[in-house]
Design an enzyme around this catalytic site. Structure first.
Site, PDB file in Angstrom:
ATOM      1  N   GLU A 128      -8.748   9.381   5.121  1.00 13.59           N
ATOM      2  CA  GLU A 128      -9.056   7.926   5.222  1.00 13.59           C
ATOM      3  C   GLU A 128      -9.398   7.838   6.518  1.00 13.59           C
ATOM      4  OE1 GLU A 128      -6.410   5.344   2.473  1.00 13.59           O
ATOM      5  OE2 GLU A 128      -4.915   7.059   3.331  1.00 13.59           O
ATOM      6  N   GLU A 129      -9.968   6.361   6.771  1.00 10.00           N
ATOM      7  CA  GLU A 129     -10.261   5.962   8.236  1.00 10.00           C
ATOM      8  C   GLU A 129      -9.142   5.633   8.881  1.00 10.00           C
ATOM      9  OE1 GLU A 129      -9.576   2.624   8.943  1.00 10.00           O
ATOM     10  OE2 GLU A 129      -8.606   2.684   6.793  1.00 10.00           O
ATOM     11  N   SER A 130      -7.797   5.237   8.304  1.00 10.73           N
ATOM     12  CA  SER A 130      -6.829   5.021   9.224  1.00 10.73           C
ATOM     13  C   SER A 130      -6.156   6.264   9.499  1.00 10.73           C
ATOM     14  CB  SER A 130      -5.974   4.310   7.866  1.00 10.73           C
ATOM     15  OG  SER A 130      -5.707   4.962   6.767  1.00 10.73           O
ATOM     16  N   ARG A 170      -9.178  -6.580   7.877  1.00  7.83           N
ATOM     17  CA  ARG A 170      -9.764  -5.215   8.391  1.00  7.83           C
ATOM     18  C   ARG A 170     -11.249  -5.281   8.444  1.00  7.83           C
ATOM     19  NH1 ARG A 170      -5.129  -2.585  10.068  1.00  7.83           N
ATOM     20  NH2 ARG A 170      -3.819  -2.062   8.478  1.00  7.83           N
ATOM     21  N   THR A 181       0.814  -1.106   0.139  1.00  7.83           N
ATOM     22  CA  THR A 181       0.003  -0.019  -0.097  1.00  7.83           C
ATOM     23  C   THR A 181       0.814   1.073   0.046  1.00  7.83           C
ATOM     24  OG1 THR A 181      -1.661  -1.189   1.482  1.00  7.83           O
ATOM     25  CG2 THR A 181      -1.935   1.190   1.297  1.00  7.83           C
ATOM     26  N   ASP A 223       2.443  11.380   9.116  1.00  6.13           N
ATOM     27  CA  ASP A 223       1.510  11.642   8.065  1.00  6.13           C
ATOM     28  C   ASP A 223      -0.007  11.448   8.568  1.00  6.13           C
ATOM     29  OD1 ASP A 223       1.941   8.987   7.966  1.00  6.13           O
ATOM     30  OD2 ASP A 223       2.007   9.056   5.783  1.00  6.13           O
ATOM     31  N   ARG A 224      -0.105  10.751   9.739  1.00  2.00           N
ATOM     32  CA  ARG A 224      -1.287  10.641  10.326  1.00  2.00           C
ATOM     33  C   ARG A 224      -1.685  11.518  11.572  1.00  2.00           C
ATOM     34  NH1 ARG A 224      -2.428   3.970  10.661  1.00  2.00           N
ATOM     35  NH2 ARG A 224      -2.100   3.781   8.301  1.00  2.00           N
ATOM     36  N   ARG A 249       7.826  -2.498   2.713  1.00  2.00           N
ATOM     37  CA  ARG A 249       8.001  -2.445   4.237  1.00  2.00           C
ATOM     38  C   ARG A 249       8.405  -3.967   4.562  1.00  2.00           C
ATOM     39  NH1 ARG A 249       3.133   1.180   6.338  1.00  2.00           N
ATOM     40  NH2 ARG A 249       3.639   2.640   5.278  1.00  2.00           N
ATOM     41  N   ASP A 294       6.123   8.679  10.887  1.00  2.00           N
ATOM     42  CA  ASP A 294       6.399   9.492   9.733  1.00  2.00           C
ATOM     43  C   ASP A 294       5.510  10.666   9.652  1.00  2.00           C
ATOM     44  OD1 ASP A 294       4.648   8.105   8.698  1.00  2.00           O
ATOM     45  OD2 ASP A 294       5.239   8.203   6.634  1.00  2.00           O
ATOM     46  N   THR A 325      -8.184   1.839  -1.023  1.00  2.00           N
ATOM     47  CA  THR A 325      -7.189   2.317   0.146  1.00  2.00           C
ATOM     48  C   THR A 325      -5.849   2.717  -0.219  1.00  2.00           C
ATOM     49  OG1 THR A 325      -8.531   1.271   1.857  1.00  2.00           O
ATOM     50  CG2 THR A 325      -6.164   1.548   2.184  1.00  2.00           C
ATOM     51  N   LYS A 344      -0.664  12.246   2.844  1.00  2.00           N
ATOM     52  CA  LYS A 344      -1.496  12.920   3.967  1.00  2.00           C
ATOM     53  C   LYS A 344      -0.596  13.700   5.040  1.00  2.00           C
ATOM     54  CE  LYS A 344      -1.574   8.417   6.093  1.00  2.00           C
ATOM     55  NZ  LYS A 344      -0.863   7.257   5.052  1.00  2.00           N
ATOM     56  N   SER A 385       6.285   3.924   8.462  1.00  2.00           N
ATOM     57  CA  SER A 385       5.192   4.579   8.767  1.00  2.00           C
ATOM     58  C   SER A 385       4.733   4.514  10.413  1.00  2.00           C
ATOM     59  CB  SER A 385       3.722   4.356   8.299  1.00  2.00           C
ATOM     60  OG  SER A 385       2.533   5.564   8.422  1.00  2.00           O
ATOM     61  N   HIS A 386       3.701   3.715  10.749  1.00  2.00           N
ATOM     62  CA  HIS A 386       3.141   3.636  11.870  1.00  2.00           C
ATOM     63  C   HIS A 386       3.705   2.053  12.676  1.00  2.00           C
ATOM     64  CE1 HIS A 386       0.510   2.058   9.066  1.00  2.00           C
ATOM     65  NE2 HIS A 386       0.201   1.278   9.979  1.00  2.00           N
ATOM     66  N   LYS A 433      10.042   4.079   0.246  1.00  2.00           N
ATOM     67  CA  LYS A 433       9.269   4.278  -1.152  1.00  2.00           C
ATOM     68  C   LYS A 433       9.695   5.312  -1.904  1.00  2.00           C
ATOM     69  CE  LYS A 433       5.653   7.229   1.043  1.00  2.00           C
ATOM     70  NZ  LYS A 433       4.395   7.644   1.088  1.00  2.00           N
ATOM     71  N   ASP A 472       1.863   9.859  13.745  1.00  2.00           N
ATOM     72  CA  ASP A 472       2.713   8.793  13.807  1.00  2.00           C
ATOM     73  C   ASP A 472       4.004   8.796  13.556  1.00  2.00           C
ATOM     74  OD1 ASP A 472       2.242   9.413  11.206  1.00  2.00           O
ATOM     75  OD2 ASP A 472       2.252   7.081  10.378  1.00  2.00           O
TER      76      ASP A 472
HETATM   77  C1  G6P Z   1      -0.853   3.572   4.800  1.00  2.00           C
HETATM   78  C2  G6P Z   1      -1.228   4.368   3.732  1.00  2.00           C
HETATM   79  C3  G6P Z   1      -2.819   4.737   3.657  1.00  2.00           C
HETATM   80  C4  G6P Z   1      -3.516   3.553   4.032  1.00  2.00           C
HETATM   81  C5  G6P Z   1      -3.057   2.854   5.147  1.00  2.00           C
HETATM   82  C6  G6P Z   1      -3.719   1.614   5.625  1.00  2.00           C
HETATM   83  O1  G6P Z   1      -0.850   4.532   6.157  1.00  2.00           O
HETATM   84  O2  G6P Z   1      -0.595   5.780   3.476  1.00  2.00           O
HETATM   85  O3  G6P Z   1      -3.051   5.282   2.340  1.00  2.00           O
HETATM   86  O4  G6P Z   1      -4.876   4.055   4.374  1.00  2.00           O
HETATM   87  O5  G6P Z   1      -1.636   2.669   5.128  1.00  2.00           O
HETATM   88  O6  G6P Z   1      -3.289   0.467   4.888  1.00  2.00           O
HETATM   89  P1  G6P Z   1      -3.900  -0.920   5.162  1.00  2.00           P
HETATM   90  O7  G6P Z   1      -3.466  -1.705   3.620  1.00  2.00           O
HETATM   91  O8  G6P Z   1      -2.996  -1.254   6.255  1.00  2.00           O
HETATM   92  O9  G6P Z   1      -5.138  -1.185   5.679  1.00  2.00           O
HETATM   93 ZN    ZN Z   2       2.463   7.412   8.452  1.00  2.00          ZN
END
Ligand code: G6P
Ligand code: ZN
Length: 556
Positions: free
Chosen positions: A376-378, A509, A26, A294-295, A30, A292, A357, A389, A125-126, A138, A290
């Protein structure tokens, strides 16, 4: 001439063999740090990138690349490797954040501001960091956003048949801790302040005077950087430019292992912040970001804002903020994100876009001027100011609204529900499912799709069941199999998909959403309000049976 004069670095060609599994997910490649520490592993991926860029994008020789990461373990090593390979590959200039640091949104801002060819961002990221944690890499293109699938697939294909890579022999590591310009085998290396360009951009978008006044009036905020890269940015902007009291930013020192934090800003992982935001003495405004940066997570006193509501609310109030005073071109959300933003878009008479997503899907909409805000919900929210983001941006947007309206977080959200209705929303994660089991579960679900429409489960009736497919309205590209959707009569939804960002086993999920109209009951505990949908999800997908687990591991 003395014999001790350093010899100039020379390009060295190293033979290598492909590694399996270097397909970006995504959000980039990673893996565990230990995977990246294998001899040639990172090099193969970087060389594959450099190999395909000329054909996919245009000549790389002499161009400018931006490089930086979230400072997690292995960041420094990786930056040095990339610098040498970039020099060996004929890149003209690399702009690298001091200490090898750049948050993801700041990297995007730097790429755009300086008209760079692209950038390499090092982050998982997180995901947790440290020697036993995760690492990632990336590539972002010239618009500042994640490379589209066409590029990531080309990289992957190249990693399958790579036989050699180019680096420098006899080149010492560069000093990344001092600002300034040096050269490395003919390539210019500029060590830049990682915060400056980003802070400048924020000042163009938000009303800094109003936010300064909010703090001066005694407004109290707690920003939890969770031991990650948002710390330096938040300190510079909040405690520096906005005059917030020292200590407003907590866990503000970016650490290689995030100080043991799992730097994922959601109620399940940001427990320290949730605790600090509860009770009468709690600050007015709480936020976290988070690994990096972005969240974002937004909190009021004893009040948690869901990311889906946050997007909808920012959209509804956008014209109160200088950068969005002229209104929005459209709002985009990922498919599993609640439909709260769609309701606002409708009221504003602007388009609502539904994408798969992954932030990369917003890039074309933003570039084409079809959307201004995305979410995004995330826990990701952003706008056309960059192509990632942006955690601190979302937090400043909220702060600007608090300052402009004099309202509290909770009163803003409650007023929003009263006007637009409430989308009760929750995500249940089932982590660490063996991959074959998770695949079998999704396959079984997909097999049932043709028979689900019209079926009843108690008071619920499935109106539509499909596997989400997206046709990009700009380039016409099609992304299929993006998640199974059960849409119920009345608009409630249950969505199933497998995470594309995990590194251990599979994560299922399950996204649950129920709409309660403007004059309905907005005060129910979320899990209660969603109970019948939770039961339906388990019945249809046989989650417990097929996953072998008895309960979700994370509920947000
Ligand atoms: C990263 C991406 C998001 C995405 C999130 C969840 O943070 O930048 O765009 O919504 O991952 O991805 P996943 O595939 O783990 O649900
Ligand atoms: Zn992140």
């Amino acid at each position: 001439m003395t014999s001790t004069a350093p010899t100039a670095p020379t390009v060295q060609i190293v033979s290598t063999r492909p590694f399996d599994g270097q397909r970006p997910g995504t959000s980039g490649l990673r893996k565990k740090v230990t995977v990246f520490q294998q001899l040639h592993y990172l090099e193969n991926f970087v060389q594959a990138l450099f190999d395909i860029l000329p054909e996919q994008v245009g000549p790389l020789a002499g161009q400018t690349l931006v490089v930086g990461g979230d400072g997690r373990f292995h960041n420094r090593v990786a930056v040095q490797t990339i610098l040498k390979m970039a020099a060996a590959g004929g890149v003209g200039r690399v702009m690298v954040g001091r200490g090898g640091l750049l948050s993801t949104p700041a990297a995007s801002a730097v790429i755009r501001k300086h008209g760079a060819y692209g950038g390499i961002i090092l982050s998982a990221s997180h995901n947790p960091g440290g020697p036993d944690g995760d690492f990632g890499i990336k590539y972002n293109i010239a618009n500042g956003g994640p490379a589209p699938e066409k590029i990531t697939e080309a990289i992957y294909a190249r990693t399958r048949d790579i036989t050699e890579y180019r680096t420098l022999a006899g080149a010492a590591d560069l000093d990344l801790d001092r600002l300034g310009t040096t050269t490395l085998a003919g390539m210019t290396v500029e060590v830049i302040d990682p915060v400056a360009d980003y802070a400048e951009l924020m000042q163009k978008l938000f009303d800094f005077d109003a936010m300064r006044a909010w703090f001066a009036r005694g407004g109290r905020m707690r920003m939890d950087s969770m031991g990650a890269i948002s710390g330096p940015y938040a300190r510079a902007v909040l405690e520096g430019l906005l005059g917030a009291p020292a200590g407003t930013v907590v866990n503000g020192e970016p650490l290689e292992d995030f100080g043991g934090h799992h730097p994922d800003p959601n109620p399940a992982h940001a427990t320290e912040l949730i605790a600090a935001m509860s009770g009468a003495g709690a600050p007015d405004f709480g936020a976290a970001s988070d690994g990096d940066a972005d969240r974002n997570m937004i909190l009021g006193r004893d009040f948690v804002v869901t990311p889906s509501d946050s997007l909808a609310l920012l959209a509804a109030h956008a014209t109160k903020v200088p950068g969005y005073r002229d209104g929005l071109a459209g709002i985009a959300r990922s498919m599993p994100t609640s439909q709260a933003a769609d309701v606002v878009a409708q009221a504003l008479g602007i388009p609502a876009w539904e994408t798969p997503t992954g932030w990369k899907f917003f890039g074309n909409l933003l570039d084409a001027g079809k959307a201004t805000l995305c979410g995004e919900e995330s826990y990701g929210t952003g706008s056309n100011h960059v192509r990632e983001k942006d955690g601190l941006w979302a937090i400043l947007f909220w702060l600007n609204l608090l300052a402009a309206t004099g309202e509290s977080v909770e009163s803003l959200v409650r007023a929003h529900w009263k006007r637009f209705g409430r989308h009760y929303y929750s995500r249940h994660d089932w982590e660490g499912i063996p991959t074959e089991r998770a695949d079998a579960l999704m396959a079984a679900l997909r097999e049932q799709l043709p028979t689900l429409a019209g079926r009843r489960f108690g008071a619920l009736e499935i109106a539509q069941a499909d596997d989400f497919s997206y046709t990009d309205p700009v380039d016409g590209s099609v992304s299929s199999r993006q998640g199974v959707r059960l849409i119920l009569a009345g608009g409630s939804r249950v969505v199933f998909r497998l995470s594309g960002t995990g590194t251990e086993g599979a994560t299922l999920r399950v996204y649950l959403e129920r709409f309660e109209p403007a004059d309905g009951d907005h005060d129910r505990p979320t899990q209660d309000a969603l109970a019948d949908l939770i039961a339906l999800a388990d019945t249809v997908a046989r989650i417990r049976e097929l996953s072998g687990q008895t309960a979700p591991t994370v509920i947000t």
